[in-house]
Design an enzyme around this catalytic site. Sequence first.
Site, mmCIF file in Angstrom:
data_model
loop_
_atom_site.group_PDB
_atom_site.id
_atom_site.type_symbol
_atom_site.label_atom_id
_atom_site.label_comp_id
_atom_site.label_asym_id
_atom_site.label_seq_id
_atom_site.Cartn_x
_atom_site.Cartn_y
_atom_site.Cartn_z
ATOM 1 N N HIS A 62 -6.945 4.269 8.311
ATOM 2 C CA HIS A 62 -6.171 3.793 7.178
ATOM 3 C C HIS A 62 -5.523 4.961 6.429
ATOM 4 O O HIS A 62 -4.405 4.859 5.951
ATOM 5 C CB HIS A 62 -7.110 3.012 6.250
ATOM 6 C CG HIS A 62 -6.397 2.286 5.155
ATOM 7 N ND1 HIS A 62 -5.385 1.367 5.382
ATOM 8 C CD2 HIS A 62 -6.541 2.349 3.815
ATOM 9 C CE1 HIS A 62 -4.945 0.892 4.226
ATOM 10 N NE2 HIS A 62 -5.626 1.477 3.260
ATOM 11 N N MET A 64 -0.200 -7.403 7.784
ATOM 12 C CA MET A 64 -1.195 -8.379 7.323
ATOM 13 C C MET A 64 -0.860 -8.972 5.957
ATOM 14 O O MET A 64 -1.754 -9.444 5.250
ATOM 15 C CB MET A 64 -2.576 -7.709 7.271
ATOM 16 C CG MET A 64 -2.983 -7.041 8.577
ATOM 17 S SD MET A 64 -4.463 -6.036 8.355
ATOM 18 C CE MET A 64 -4.425 -5.034 9.850
ATOM 19 N N SER A 65 0.419 -8.978 5.624
ATOM 20 C CA SER A 65 0.789 -9.480 4.293
ATOM 21 C C SER A 65 2.159 -10.137 4.329
ATOM 22 O O SER A 65 2.672 -10.484 5.396
ATOM 23 C CB SER A 65 0.800 -8.321 3.282
ATOM 24 O OG SER A 65 1.862 -7.434 3.564
ATOM 25 N N HIS A 94 -9.579 -2.044 -6.573
ATOM 26 C CA HIS A 94 -8.359 -1.866 -5.805
ATOM 27 C C HIS A 94 -7.191 -1.397 -6.656
ATOM 28 O O HIS A 94 -6.139 -1.051 -6.138
ATOM 29 C CB HIS A 94 -7.997 -3.186 -5.128
ATOM 30 C CG HIS A 94 -7.656 -3.044 -3.687
ATOM 31 N ND1 HIS A 94 -8.623 -2.958 -2.721
ATOM 32 C CD2 HIS A 94 -6.477 -2.961 -3.038
ATOM 33 C CE1 HIS A 94 -8.031 -2.826 -1.544
ATOM 34 N NE2 HIS A 94 -6.731 -2.825 -1.715
ATOM 35 N N ALA A 140 3.535 -2.038 4.358
ATOM 36 C CA ALA A 140 3.383 -1.064 5.431
ATOM 37 C C ALA A 140 3.100 -1.872 6.690
ATOM 38 O O ALA A 140 2.365 -2.848 6.641
ATOM 39 C CB ALA A 140 2.224 -0.130 5.135
ATOM 40 N N ASN A 148 2.798 3.295 11.425
ATOM 41 C CA ASN A 148 2.164 3.724 12.677
ATOM 42 C C ASN A 148 2.796 2.949 13.822
ATOM 43 O O ASN A 148 3.466 1.945 13.602
ATOM 44 C CB ASN A 148 0.644 3.443 12.640
ATOM 45 C CG ASN A 148 0.364 1.968 12.410
ATOM 46 O OD1 ASN A 148 0.437 1.498 11.269
ATOM 47 N ND2 ASN A 148 0.062 1.244 13.471
ATOM 48 N N TYR A 167 -7.181 -11.289 4.307
ATOM 49 C CA TYR A 167 -8.368 -10.686 4.948
ATOM 50 C C TYR A 167 -9.468 -10.329 3.962
ATOM 51 O O TYR A 167 -10.595 -10.048 4.357
ATOM 52 C CB TYR A 167 -7.989 -9.477 5.826
ATOM 53 C CG TYR A 167 -7.366 -8.298 5.112
ATOM 54 C CD1 TYR A 167 -8.114 -7.478 4.280
ATOM 55 C CD2 TYR A 167 -6.020 -7.998 5.285
ATOM 56 C CE1 TYR A 167 -7.548 -6.391 3.640
ATOM 57 C CE2 TYR A 167 -5.439 -6.920 4.654
ATOM 58 C CZ TYR A 167 -6.206 -6.117 3.823
ATOM 59 O OH TYR A 167 -5.624 -5.054 3.189
ATOM 60 N N GLU A 168 -9.134 -10.336 2.680
ATOM 61 C CA GLU A 168 -10.171 -10.104 1.678
ATOM 62 C C GLU A 168 -10.943 -11.389 1.377
ATOM 63 O O GLU A 168 -11.867 -11.381 0.564
ATOM 64 C CB GLU A 168 -9.537 -9.558 0.398
ATOM 65 C CG GLU A 168 -8.978 -8.149 0.583
ATOM 66 C CD GLU A 168 -8.060 -7.714 -0.538
ATOM 67 O OE1 GLU A 168 -8.402 -6.753 -1.234
ATOM 68 O OE2 GLU A 168 -7.000 -8.343 -0.723
ATOM 69 N N HIS A 190 -4.973 -9.933 -0.316
ATOM 70 C CA HIS A 190 -4.698 -10.294 1.081
ATOM 71 C C HIS A 190 -5.616 -11.414 1.548
ATOM 72 O O HIS A 190 -6.723 -11.581 1.046
ATOM 73 C CB HIS A 190 -4.922 -9.083 1.997
ATOM 74 C CG HIS A 190 -4.066 -7.900 1.685
ATOM 75 N ND1 HIS A 190 -4.425 -6.961 0.756
ATOM 76 C CD2 HIS A 190 -2.865 -7.517 2.181
ATOM 77 C CE1 HIS A 190 -3.475 -6.035 0.688
ATOM 78 N NE2 HIS A 190 -2.516 -6.353 1.543
ATOM 79 N N SER A 192 0.828 -1.219 0.000
ATOM 80 C CA SER A 192 0.000 0.000 0.000
ATOM 81 C C SER A 192 0.852 1.254 0.000
ATOM 82 O O SER A 192 1.675 1.436 0.891
ATOM 83 C CB SER A 192 -0.878 0.074 1.256
ATOM 84 O OG SER A 192 -1.278 -1.188 1.678
#
Length: 272
Positions: A247, A214-215, A64, A116, A238, A88-89, A86, A33
Amino acid sequence: MNDERLAKIRHAAGELRSLSGGVEPRALVVLGSGLGGVVDAMDVASEVPFAMLPGYADSTVIGHAGRFVFGTLSGTPVLAMMGRIHLYEGHSADKVVLPVRAAHLLGCSVMIATNAAGGIAPRLRVGQTMMITDHINLMGANPLTGANIDELGVRFPPMADAYSPRMAAIARELADEASIEMEEGVYAGVPGPNYETPAEIRYLHAIGADAVGMSTVPEVIAARHCGMEVAGFSLIANVAGEMTDSHEHVLAAVEAGAPVLASLVAGILARL
Ligand code: HPA
């Protein structure tokens, strides 16, 4: 069943090859991202929307704007991915790594993965780049689950050397030369999509994670399974567990740090 999976990967590789603009990539560069800026330095031959890769992103993520970009970066023919799908998708780990395996069949011997991430180690500051030296797979999924695809790799691949010491040494050299404050650390891969609770952050810290995201973990496992050499970088977007907002905040932090990461990726490719 296995032949079917292999046939899918071969089909995907064939489709990508036919859309590659004649580029025979040697390195796969996965851009997380907000990190697509790496492509600005590329001599682009061809761009292929994710939706055009059979068996990959289908219609749910067309919005996306993910795409494959074939071209040359620092003199190296590369296949870059702007974005990724991902877990989570709702995608399987097997599907998430389809481009990695296709890239292997196209001749990529190297993968540079970026993401990220939330910083856990107190030394990590927002906007900094952390070179991933190791990972912890907490995603509850693994792309190697199921019958092994022997044509790609062995049943029980070691992960002791998942992240290439050779590529890490090159990155370190580049960072030192350019006075880039590049940190190093362990990336924990979690399923998401929610950010972590304070207790989860304490847990992650205790088990040795320096950053969380998450990746990347599925891609690295698949790449190592088929013998690719891997480097990984997290842009600290962050402080994990201290998410004040959204986000958008994460993306803004990534934007600020992205040029440094882009120069590292280009520099590594030049010295491989
Ligand atoms: N946690 C998990 N994934 C992330 C984070 C985070 O704090 N920041 C960016 N990706």
